[in-house]
Scaffold this active site. Structure first.
Site, PDB file in Angstrom:
ATOM      1  N   HIS A 178      -9.708  -6.879   2.292  1.00 28.22           N
ATOM      2  CA  HIS A 178      -8.501  -6.232   2.370  1.00 28.22           C
ATOM      3  C   HIS A 178      -7.491  -6.229   1.156  1.00 28.22           C
ATOM      4  O   HIS A 178      -6.898  -5.198   0.673  1.00 28.22           O
ATOM      5  CB  HIS A 178      -7.976  -6.514   3.612  1.00 28.22           C
ATOM      6  CG  HIS A 178      -6.857  -5.554   4.300  1.00 28.22           C
ATOM      7  ND1 HIS A 178      -5.556  -5.899   4.152  1.00 28.22           N
ATOM      8  CD2 HIS A 178      -6.922  -4.203   4.520  1.00 28.22           C
ATOM      9  CE1 HIS A 178      -4.944  -4.688   4.466  1.00 28.22           C
ATOM     10  NE2 HIS A 178      -5.600  -3.959   4.834  1.00 28.22           N
TER      11      HIS A 178
ATOM     12  N   PHE B 266       0.684  -1.237   0.181  1.00 26.87           N
ATOM     13  CA  PHE B 266       0.172   0.262   0.061  1.00 26.87           C
ATOM     14  C   PHE B 266       1.008   1.285   0.154  1.00 26.87           C
ATOM     15  O   PHE B 266       0.409   2.191  -0.654  1.00 26.87           O
ATOM     16  CB  PHE B 266      -0.856  -0.041   1.299  1.00 26.87           C
ATOM     17  CG  PHE B 266      -2.068   1.085   1.108  1.00 26.87           C
ATOM     18  CD1 PHE B 266      -3.121   0.778   0.277  1.00 26.87           C
ATOM     19  CD2 PHE B 266      -2.210   1.974   1.980  1.00 26.87           C
ATOM     20  CE1 PHE B 266      -4.182   1.741   0.215  1.00 26.87           C
ATOM     21  CE2 PHE B 266      -2.936   3.041   1.882  1.00 26.87           C
ATOM     22  CZ  PHE B 266      -4.157   3.071   1.064  1.00 26.87           C
TER      23      PHE B 266
ATOM     24  N   VAL C  44       4.394  -8.166  -3.028  1.00 26.54           N
ATOM     25  CA  VAL C  44       3.538  -9.178  -3.175  1.00 26.54           C
ATOM     26  C   VAL C  44       2.293  -8.981  -2.044  1.00 26.54           C
ATOM     27  O   VAL C  44       2.444  -8.688  -1.192  1.00 26.54           O
ATOM     28  CB  VAL C  44       4.342 -10.384  -2.443  1.00 26.54           C
ATOM     29  CG1 VAL C  44       3.543 -11.604  -2.740  1.00 26.54           C
ATOM     30  CG2 VAL C  44       5.805 -10.396  -3.069  1.00 26.54           C
TER      31      VAL C  44
HETATM   32  C1  DLZ Z   1      -1.935  -5.267   6.072  1.00 27.16           C
HETATM   33  C2  DLZ Z   1      -1.376  -6.098   5.005  1.00 27.16           C
HETATM   34  C3  DLZ Z   1      -1.754  -7.579   4.716  1.00 27.16           C
HETATM   35  C4  DLZ Z   1      -2.745  -7.879   5.273  1.00 27.16           C
HETATM   36  N1  DLZ Z   1      -1.259  -8.028   3.637  1.00 27.16           N
HETATM   37  C5  DLZ Z   1      -0.274  -7.644   2.926  1.00 27.16           C
HETATM   38  C6  DLZ Z   1       0.289  -8.305   1.889  1.00 27.16           C
HETATM   39  O1  DLZ Z   1      -0.104  -9.509   1.733  1.00 27.16           O
HETATM   40  N2  DLZ Z   1       1.192  -7.760   1.240  1.00 27.16           N
HETATM   41  C7  DLZ Z   1       1.882  -6.451   1.552  1.00 27.16           C
HETATM   42  O2  DLZ Z   1       2.691  -5.900   0.595  1.00 27.16           O
HETATM   43  N3  DLZ Z   1       1.246  -5.749   2.344  1.00 27.16           N
HETATM   44  C8  DLZ Z   1       0.088  -6.442   3.292  1.00 27.16           C
HETATM   45  N4  DLZ Z   1      -0.482  -5.467   4.391  1.00 27.16           N
HETATM   46  C9  DLZ Z   1       0.395  -4.358   4.633  1.00 27.16           C
HETATM   47  C10 DLZ Z   1      -0.333  -3.087   3.753  1.00 27.16           C
HETATM   48  O3  DLZ Z   1       0.204  -3.086   2.339  1.00 27.16           O
HETATM   49  C11 DLZ Z   1       0.187  -1.755   4.483  1.00 27.16           C
HETATM   50  O4  DLZ Z   1       1.417  -1.615   4.705  1.00 27.16           O
HETATM   51  C12 DLZ Z   1      -0.543  -1.484   5.970  1.00 27.16           C
HETATM   52  O5  DLZ Z   1      -2.093  -1.845   5.765  1.00 27.16           O
HETATM   53  C13 DLZ Z   1      -0.098  -0.226   6.633  1.00 27.16           C
HETATM   54  O6  DLZ Z   1      -0.502   0.905   5.792  1.00 27.16           O
END
Ligand code: DLZ
Length: 160
Positions: free
Chosen positions: A94, A65, A86
Site C-alpha cells: 500500500h 493520496f 508523511v
Molecule cells: C490509508 C493510509 C495509510 C495506511 N497510511 C497513510 C500514511 O502513512 N500517510 C498518509 O498520508 N496517508 C495514509 N493513508 C491514507 C491515504 O493517503 C488516503 O487518505 C486513504 O487511502 C483514503 O483515500
C-alpha cells in the site's frame, strides 16, 4: 536520498512579491496522518512564508493520496502551492501505491497548471525517519521549510 547539499539561499520579503508588487498567494496543502510530524512540516513551511512576508492559506486533506486534488484546487487561485504529507511504510505494498499516486499526481498538477508545487512528501520506513526530517527540535532536516522555499524559488525563476 540524502538531504546534504540543499540550497542555502536566504529568503527575504522581496521573495514574497509578484512583479507588480502584490504579495504572492501561497497555499499549504497538508495531509492529516501522523500529527506530530505534520505539525513540524506545517510550521516549517509557515516559517518560510513569514520570512517572505506571506500569510499562507492552510488547506487540510485527509491523507497523502488526496494531496494532488487538494493541490489542483489550490493552484486555481494561488501563485504557489506547498504539498505536505508523511507516509510511513507498513507491511503491505500500500505504501508504494500511496507514494507513487501522490508523487505523480503532484507533478501532474504542477505541469498541467504551471503553478509551482513544492514537494514536501516524506516517504519513510519508520516514524523516526519522519521525525528527523520534520523541522522539530532534534530534527536534522526541515522539509516543510525546504518545500516552501522551492515553490517560491520557482515562482521567482518564472518571473525573469
Ligand atoms: C490509508 C493510509 C495509510 C495506511 N497510511 C497513510 C500514511 O502513512 N500517510 C498518509 O498520508 N496517508 C495514509 N493513508 C491514507 C491515504 O493517503 C488516503 O487518505 C486513504 O487511502 C483514503 O483515500
Amino acid at each position: 536520498m540524502s538531504g546534504a547539499g540543499s540550497p542555502t539561499t536566504a529568503i527575504t520579503p522581496a521573495d514574497g512579491l509578484a512583479p507588480d508588487g502584490r504579495p504572492l498567494r501561497l497555499a499549504i496543502v497538508a495531509a492529516q496522518w501522523h500529527d506530530a510530524v505534520m505539525n513540524g512540516l506545517i510550521d516549517g513551511a509557515t516559517r518560510l512564508a513569514a520570512e517572505a512576508g506571506l500569510s499562507p492559506d492552510l488547506i487540510r486533506v485527509p491523507g497523502s493520496f488526496e494531496l494532488p486534488l487538494g493541490a489542483q484546487r489550490a493552484a486555481a487561485d494561488h501563485d504557489a502551492v506547498v504539498a505536505l504529507g508523511v507516509v510511513i511504510r507498513g507491511g503491505t505494498p500500500h505504501f508504494d501505491y500511496v507514494c507513487d499516486g501522490a508523487t505523480a499526481g503532484l507533478m501532474r498538477v504542477m505541469l498541467d497548471t504551471g503553478v509551482p508545487v513544492g514537494f514536501g512528501l516524506l516517504t519513510c520506513d519508520d516514524e523516526k525517519q519522519a521525525l528527523d526530517r520534520a523541522g522539530l527540535p532534534g530534527s536534522v532536516e526541515d522539509k516543510g521549510y525546504e518545500a516552501a522555499a522551492a515553490a517560491l524559488a520557482m515562482v521567482r525563476s518564472g518571473q525573469v
